[in-house]
Design a protein around this motif. Structure first.
Motif, PDB file in Angstrom:
ATOM      1  N   PRO A 123      44.087  38.634  49.095  1.00 51.52           N
ATOM      2  CA  PRO A 123      44.838  39.489  49.261  1.00 51.52           C
ATOM      3  C   PRO A 123      42.965  40.235  48.981  1.00 51.52           C
ATOM      4  O   PRO A 123      42.829  40.447  48.003  1.00 51.52           O
ATOM      5  N   LEU A 125      42.034  44.529  49.237  1.00 56.88           N
ATOM      6  CA  LEU A 125      41.822  45.792  50.207  1.00 56.88           C
ATOM      7  C   LEU A 125      40.391  46.097  50.216  1.00 56.88           C
ATOM      8  O   LEU A 125      39.860  47.473  48.981  1.00 56.88           O
TER       9      LEU A 125
ATOM     10  N   ARG B  44      35.154  48.687  41.451  1.00 56.39           N
ATOM     11  CA  ARG B  44      35.224  49.155  42.441  1.00 56.39           C
ATOM     12  C   ARG B  44      34.651  50.158  42.715  1.00 56.39           C
ATOM     13  O   ARG B  44      34.494  51.079  43.895  1.00 56.39           O
ATOM     14  N   THR B 111      45.508  40.446  43.173  1.00 52.21           N
ATOM     15  CA  THR B 111      46.737  40.489  43.625  1.00 52.21           C
ATOM     16  C   THR B 111      47.039  42.499  43.241  1.00 52.21           C
ATOM     17  O   THR B 111      47.262  42.917  43.066  1.00 52.21           O
ATOM     18  N   LEU B 113      44.795  43.524  40.988  1.00 55.21           N
ATOM     19  CA  LEU B 113      43.708  43.799  42.076  1.00 55.21           C
ATOM     20  C   LEU B 113      43.964  45.421  42.990  1.00 55.21           C
ATOM     21  O   LEU B 113      43.659  46.506  42.703  1.00 55.21           O
ATOM     22  N   THR B 114      44.482  44.765  44.307  1.00 57.87           N
ATOM     23  CA  THR B 114      44.586  45.257  45.207  1.00 57.87           C
ATOM     24  C   THR B 114      46.252  46.553  44.651  1.00 57.87           C
ATOM     25  O   THR B 114      45.605  47.788  44.832  1.00 57.87           O
ATOM     26  N   LEU B 117      44.661  49.311  42.830  1.00 57.39           N
ATOM     27  CA  LEU B 117      43.848  50.277  43.899  1.00 57.39           C
ATOM     28  C   LEU B 117      44.493  51.150  44.552  1.00 57.39           C
ATOM     29  O   LEU B 117      44.123  52.142  45.401  1.00 57.39           O
ATOM     30  N   MET B 118      45.414  50.589  45.420  1.00 49.22           N
ATOM     31  CA  MET B 118      46.917  51.011  46.146  1.00 49.22           C
ATOM     32  C   MET B 118      47.413  52.511  45.867  1.00 49.22           C
ATOM     33  O   MET B 118      47.455  53.426  45.928  1.00 49.22           O
ATOM     34  N   SER B 122      47.367  55.174  47.521  1.00 49.96           N
ATOM     35  CA  SER B 122      48.500  56.938  47.646  1.00 49.96           C
ATOM     36  C   SER B 122      48.620  57.741  46.513  1.00 49.96           C
ATOM     37  O   SER B 122      48.948  58.995  47.412  1.00 49.96           O
TER      38      SER B 122
END
Ligand SMILES: C[S@@+](CC[C@H](N)C(=O)[O-])C[C@H]1O[C@@H](n2cnc3c(N)ncnc32)[C@H](O)[C@@H]1O
Lengths: 226, 414
Positions: A123, A125, B44, B111, B113-114, B117-118, B122
């Motif tokens: 994944p 993002l 990032r 995963t 990292l995501t 970032l999420m 949010s």
């Protein structure tokens, strides 16, 4: 029930009701991703690949001739959404990674669930317009598959190819006429997109109209020859 | 020329002037595995301390030119070389033993990292929602203030209209559109008003007792009215924007509560995540903190509902079941909000179950329950006390927070 391999690791499955179906061998038996039907034939579980929910499945059923995604292909997938098509792509490549870029954090949350089971789904993002931001994650790949429904999607494919696509690798792109220009004739739009791709370095080798599964949609396949 | 190339598990410095092989790797750094998600996250977010640290570690002089490919618009040849060999290099430096391990570890790191970032995304969305809610509150307060001013001002010229046109926005529009009393003809007014009101207003205009004002006086009033109208337009845009934000951030909550009430709940709790951790009983009374404290300290009745009282399901229910409906709604909201945080969409089923439940309540309690007269009287007394208490509190509250009272007034939607 009968099964026949039509592309590398892509199967035509005859359940005896006269409907033509395709499927992939499930990497994670007994788990469904999007409510798809699963069938077991000679001890192997196949997930029926729904052409109404996946443009790649629709293209295969509509007579795609060049199918670059094979066992072992490394794939960069742009616009993973909740993982419907990526999950089948992951089934096909089996032991190779599918680097999957998705833009929306909300949809990514659902996609993460799919990545939990299929470890070869990676994944990411991120924004497909900015390949450098995931250049530390993605390796050089054999295929880029793009389905982002954006106006500049041909450019996005070219940009990503420059960063990540091996020479002689393949680009696959789902083009929805309406998301590029609502009023223009779809034929005109497809021609324009073909030109952009060709000038950008892709030699178009296949093109399938995926009606009736999706209206004014084509899938194009090109070889990267910059 | 030096090129700094990042992979997920490490960084490589290549000295490249033409051909490439593993021999071009001048320095490398393999990251401790537990730090990898955070390192990728910092990159990032554009937090590039790691680049300086690496330069220091590798003793690169300040004048040395290093191209950090990660920050470039175009890919570099050494970068592609590293990307060709991500697995080989990792294996060579002991990060993985097999290709399968490479895939599994990459999945794990990305995963993580995501998720980082999420979480950030949010929180950013929550902040946008909260600011938009506050901006709308400010705007409503201003609109009420300005509209009242316009009414007083224009009443010098046409006092009768104040009583006839109740809605602020419409009032401002009429002033802007017609301005002079002789323009208020029935036919023209009919475009804006029901014919009965058009008739009354045009009649009032003909026989108005207002003072004459000059062109110049009136033109300034019109300017003021125009500004009010443009503020209303801005308000519409904010409401629409908030709807989009809510739809994207919390689709379940949005479907169940509506965008403005949902946003209000998020803003009162400080974020979606926090809201998702509250029990339904708390969600039921969010926004009724004053009454809740009165209940806790003074033994007044517990409040039956806070802001969720605005919900049409409660509004449309008879008073004696509103508390029960509020509880049913709060339960579904709690479930829906948790699904929002998790990323599932289940609002359709929730809404169906909720509607069923409300029907059930309505069937079960077709009329107010009669309590024994004594008990009821007692309750009434208590209730009165509580109300007084509340009023006092409200007055105090008003002074410190001027906006609060006004909210309901301008906005039917809000
Ligand atoms: C039509 S959907 C893809 C459906 C998916 N390919 C499937 O068949 O299961 C398009 C997705 O691309 C995502 N997207 C749009 N623009 C993007 C961008 N610039 N970068 C990454 N993802 C993007 C959208 O959030 C959406 O989830």
């Amino acid at each position: 029930m009968k099964v026949r391999e039509i592309f590398d690791n892509v199967y035509e499955i005859d359940t005896g009701d006269g409907v033509r179906r395709i499927g992939t061998k499930s990497l994670v038996p007994s788990k469904r991703v999007y409510g798809e039907r699963v069938v077991k034939i000679e001890g192997v579980e196949y997930r029926i690949w729904n052409p109404n929910k996946s443009k790649l499945a629709a293209a295969i059923l509509k007579g795609l001739k060049v199918m670059p995604i094979k066992r072992g292909s490394k794939v960069l997938y742009l616009g993973a959404s909740a993982g419907t098509t990526p999950s089948h792509v992951a089934d096909i490549v089996e032991y190779a990674p599918v680097y999957s870029v998705e833009f929306s954090p909300r949809i990514m949350r659902e996609f993460l669930e799919v990545c939990k089971d299929r470890k070869n789904l990676i994944p990411i993002l991120g924004d497909a317009n900015l390949p450098n931001t995931y250049s530390n994650i993605v390796e050089m790949v054999d295929v880029i598959y793009e389905d982002v429904a954006q106006v500049n999607q041909a450019e996005i494919l070219i940009k990503n190819a420059k960063w990540f696509l091996k020479e002689g690798g393949y680009g696959i792109i789902a083009i929805k006429a309406r998301s590029i220009d609502v009023v223009k004739d779809p034929k005109e739009i497809f021609k324009e997109q073909r030109e952009i791709l060709t000038e950008g370095g892709f030699k178009i080798v296949d093109e399938v109209d995926i009606e009736p599964f999706e209206r004014d949609h084509v899938l194009m396949v090109g070889i990267w020859q910059p | 020329m030096y090129y700094l190339i990042f992979t997920s598990y490490g960084a490589f410095l290549l000295d490249y002037n033409g051909d490439l092989s593993l021999e071009n790797i001048k320095y490398y750094k393999i990251f401790p595995e537990e730090d990898i998600p955070k390192i990728m996250y910092d990159l990032r977010r554009g937090n590039l301390q790691i680049v300086d640290k690496l330069k220091e570690e590798w003793n690169l002089k300040d004048g040395e030119k290093v191209i950090v490919e990660y920050l470039e618009e175009e890919p570099t040849t050494p970068g592609k070389f590293v990307r060709e060999n991500v697995y080989t290099l990792g294996k060579r430096y002991g990060v993985f033993n097999s290709y399968e391990e490479f895939i599994e570890k990459t999945n794990l790191w990305t995963t993580e990292l995501t998720k980082l970032l999420m979480k950030e995304a949010s929180e950013r969305k929550d902040k946008l929602i909260i600011q938009t809610v506050s901006a709308l509150d400010d705007l409503d307060e201003t609109l009420n203030l300005f509209s009242e001013r316009l009414r007083e001002w224009y009443s010098l010229y046409f006092p009768e209209m104040d009583k006839i046109i109740k809605k602020h926005e419409l009032y401002a529009k009429l002033v802007s559109q017609f301005l002079k009393r002789e323009n208020y003809t029935r036919t023209k007014l009919k475009e804006f008003l029901p014919s009965k009101t058009a008739k009354i207003l045009s009649k009032a205009a003909k026989s108005s007792m207002g003072a004459e004002l000059s062109e110049r006086d009136l033109s300034i009033i019109k300017e003021f009215a125009d500004q009010i109208i443009s503020l209303y337009n801005l308000r519409d845009k904010l409401v629409k924007y908030l709807e989009e934000l809510m739809e994207e951030t919390a689709p379940n909550l949005t479907k169940l509560a509506g965008p403005s009430l949902g946003a209000r709940l998020i803003s009162l709790t400080g974020g979606l995540e926090r809201l998702s951790k509250l029990p339904a009983s708390t969600i039921q009374v969010i926004g009724a903190e004053k009454a809740l404290f009165a209940h806790l300290r003074l033994g007044a009745d517990p409040p039956k509902h806070g802001v969720i009282f605005q919900h049409p399901l409660i509004q449309s229910s008879p008073w004696w079941i509103r508390g029960k409906v509020a509880r049913a709604l709060a339960c579904k909201l709690a479930v829906g909000v948790r699904a929002d945080v998790f990323g599932n969409y289940i609002a359709d089923e929730l809404l169906e179950a909720l509607n069923k439940r409300v029907e059930e309540i309505k069937r079960k309690y077709p009329e107010p329950r009669k309590k024994t007269s004594k008990k009821r009287k007692e309750k009434k007394e208590k209730g009165k006390k509580k109300k007084k208490e509340d009023k006092k509190k409200k007055k105090k509250g008003k002074k410190s927070k001027k906006g609060k009272k006004v909210i309901g007034k301008t906005s039917s939607k809000w």
